[in-house]
Design a protein around this motif. Structure first.
Motif, mmCIF file in Angstrom:
data_model
loop_
_atom_site.group_PDB
_atom_site.id
_atom_site.type_symbol
_atom_site.label_atom_id
_atom_site.label_comp_id
_atom_site.label_asym_id
_atom_site.label_seq_id
_atom_site.Cartn_x
_atom_site.Cartn_y
_atom_site.Cartn_z
ATOM 1 N N GLN B 25 0.855 -1.195 0.000
ATOM 2 C CA GLN B 25 0.000 0.000 0.000
ATOM 3 C C GLN B 25 0.885 1.237 0.000
ATOM 4 N N ASP B 26 0.384 2.273 -0.690
ATOM 5 C CA ASP B 26 1.169 3.503 -0.802
ATOM 6 C C ASP B 26 0.474 4.668 -0.123
ATOM 7 N N MET B 27 -0.359 4.384 0.868
ATOM 8 C CA MET B 27 -1.122 5.422 1.557
ATOM 9 C C MET B 27 -0.534 5.758 2.923
ATOM 10 N N ASN B 28 0.652 5.212 3.213
ATOM 11 C CA ASN B 28 1.317 5.438 4.497
ATOM 12 C C ASN B 28 0.461 4.944 5.673
ATOM 13 N N HIS B 29 -0.287 3.858 5.422
ATOM 14 C CA HIS B 29 -1.145 3.307 6.467
ATOM 15 C C HIS B 29 -0.340 2.482 7.451
ATOM 16 N N ASN B 30 -0.824 2.456 8.685
ATOM 17 C CA ASN B 30 -0.149 1.692 9.725
ATOM 18 C C ASN B 30 -0.619 0.246 9.796
ATOM 19 N N SER B 31 -1.906 0.018 9.621
ATOM 20 C CA SER B 31 -2.434 -1.334 9.807
ATOM 21 C C SER B 31 -2.767 -1.986 8.470
ATOM 22 N N MET B 32 -2.557 -3.294 8.413
ATOM 23 C CA MET B 32 -2.819 -4.062 7.203
ATOM 24 C C MET B 32 -3.461 -5.392 7.574
ATOM 25 N N TYR B 33 -4.231 -5.949 6.640
ATOM 26 C CA TYR B 33 -5.083 -7.114 6.938
ATOM 27 C C TYR B 33 -5.083 -8.071 5.748
ATOM 28 N N TRP B 34 -5.233 -9.353 6.050
ATOM 29 C CA TRP B 34 -5.486 -10.362 5.029
ATOM 30 C C TRP B 34 -6.815 -11.044 5.332
ATOM 31 N N TYR B 35 -7.708 -11.072 4.309
ATOM 32 C CA TYR B 35 -8.999 -11.739 4.401
ATOM 33 C C TYR B 35 -9.081 -12.800 3.313
ATOM 34 N N ARG B 36 -9.943 -13.766 3.533
ATOM 35 C CA ARG B 36 -10.319 -14.682 2.461
ATOM 36 C C ARG B 36 -11.835 -14.630 2.285
ATOM 37 N N GLN B 37 -12.270 -14.804 1.041
ATOM 38 C CA GLN B 37 -13.697 -14.744 0.733
ATOM 39 C C GLN B 37 -14.124 -16.031 0.078
ATOM 40 N N ASP B 38 -15.088 -16.696 0.684
ATOM 41 C CA ASP B 38 -15.585 -17.969 0.190
ATOM 42 C C ASP B 38 -17.100 -17.908 0.054
ATOM 43 N N ALA B 81 0.036 -25.930 0.504
ATOM 44 C CA ALA B 81 -1.336 -25.608 0.115
ATOM 45 C C ALA B 81 -2.246 -26.831 0.143
ATOM 46 N N ALA B 82 -3.492 -26.585 0.540
ATOM 47 C CA ALA B 82 -4.526 -27.614 0.585
ATOM 48 C C ALA B 82 -5.729 -27.143 -0.215
ATOM 49 N N PRO B 83 -6.526 -28.082 -0.766
ATOM 50 C CA PRO B 83 -7.715 -27.674 -1.528
ATOM 51 C C PRO B 83 -8.639 -26.760 -0.737
ATOM 52 N N SER B 84 -8.663 -26.878 0.585
ATOM 53 C CA SER B 84 -9.520 -26.025 1.415
ATOM 54 C C SER B 84 -9.072 -24.565 1.400
ATOM 55 N N GLN B 85 -7.891 -24.319 0.875
ATOM 56 C CA GLN B 85 -7.395 -22.950 0.784
ATOM 57 C C GLN B 85 -7.718 -22.304 -0.562
ATOM 58 N N THR B 86 -8.445 -23.012 -1.393
ATOM 59 C CA THR B 86 -8.974 -22.402 -2.608
ATOM 60 C C THR B 86 -9.933 -21.298 -2.198
ATOM 61 N N SER B 87 -9.644 -20.083 -2.656
ATOM 62 C CA SER B 87 -10.421 -18.941 -2.190
ATOM 63 C C SER B 87 -9.973 -17.697 -2.952
ATOM 64 N N VAL B 88 -10.632 -16.604 -2.661
ATOM 65 C CA VAL B 88 -10.173 -15.296 -3.119
ATOM 66 C C VAL B 88 -9.604 -14.584 -1.901
ATOM 67 N N TYR B 89 -8.382 -14.107 -2.032
ATOM 68 C CA TYR B 89 -7.680 -13.475 -0.913
ATOM 69 C C TYR B 89 -7.611 -11.966 -1.141
ATOM 70 N N PHE B 90 -7.996 -11.227 -0.123
ATOM 71 C CA PHE B 90 -7.960 -9.774 -0.187
ATOM 72 C C PHE B 90 -7.042 -9.224 0.898
ATOM 73 N N CYS B 91 -6.266 -8.253 0.495
ATOM 74 C CA CYS B 91 -5.452 -7.490 1.428
ATOM 75 C C CYS B 91 -6.138 -6.143 1.639
ATOM 76 N N ALA B 92 -6.039 -5.590 2.821
ATOM 77 C CA ALA B 92 -6.629 -4.289 3.120
ATOM 78 C C ALA B 92 -5.686 -3.501 4.014
#
Lengths: 112, 114
Positions: B25-38, B81-92
């Motif tokens: 990220q180029d917004m000089n943010h302090n906090s960052m997150y990883w999500y998965r969407q299923d 990696a496992a098949p259960s990790q098939t997903s869409v991953y989002f960073c925020a």
């Protein structure tokens, strides 16, 4: 444990009609509530963030209301357009670290 | 400003392979997150970093590791990696200056594990 629910899961309206999207949460001790839009195959775009001290927040055709005591937020989209077709998600942060709990989303189709 | 960027956009892995998802990220943010969407499960938090040098588990951390490389970058690693990790991953990311800030999301990485 906070639970966030969005009903209905899908909604179809004719162009020009106003959209009303609902979000409910079980723990009313929230700090804010954020509404997002997600287009198919895309990431999330932040639409509005409404602080717990606010009752509503507006941006263009979008208006979000918040009633903490009843555990509800409503997103109104005035005069809907086909370009408004997307999935709309609401989310609230947990107590520490700003970790969001998301609703399941409402998939909106605006028919021309 | 590019906002939050993620690489790769798509990835196919075989069971047992490893890979690292990159986020910046180029917004000089302090906090960052990883999500998965299923489908049917919505978005769930995997790991987060409240500030540079700190990381913490979210709801579904098993099978993942993260590194906050610097203020800009936060990577997610799948060691086997496992098949259960098939997903869409989002960073925020969020500014982190106030306790509960608006989060901004990247475009996602679509991962398939065969």
């Amino acid at each position: 444990k906070q639970e966030v629910t969005q009903i209905p899961a899908a909604l179809s309206v004719p162009e020009g009609e106003n959209l009303v999207l609902n979000c409910s949460f079980t723990d009313s001790a929230i700090y804010n509530l954020q509404w997002f839009r997600q287009d198919p195959g895309k990431g999330l775009t932040s639409l509005l963030l409404i602080q717990s001290s606010q009752r509503e927040q507006t941006s263009g055709r979008l208006n979000a209301s918040l009633d903490k005591s009843s555990g509800r937020s409503t997103l109104y989209i005035a005069a809907s357009q086909p370009g408004d077709s997307a999935t709309y998600l609401c989310a609230v942060p947990k107590a520490a670290g700003n970790k969001l709990t998301f609703g399941g989303g409402t998939r909106v189709l605006v028919k021309p | 400003n590019a906002g939050v960027t993620q690489t790769p956009k798509f990835q196919v892995l075989k069971t047992g392979q490893s890979m690292t998802l990159q986020c910046a990220q180029d917004m000089n943010h302090n906090s960052m997150y990883w999500y998965r969407q299923d489908p049917g499960m919505g978005l769930r938090l995997i790991y987060y970093s409240a500030s540079e040098g700190t990381t913490d588990k979210g709801e579904v951390p098993n099978g993942y590791n993260v590194s906050r490389l610097n203020k800009r970058e936060f990577s997610l690693r799948l060691e086997s990696a496992a098949p259960s990790q098939t997903s869409v991953y989002f960073c925020a990311s969020a500014s982190g200056l106030a306790f509960y800030d608006e989060q901004f999301f990247g475009p996602g990485t679509r991962l398939t594990v065969l």
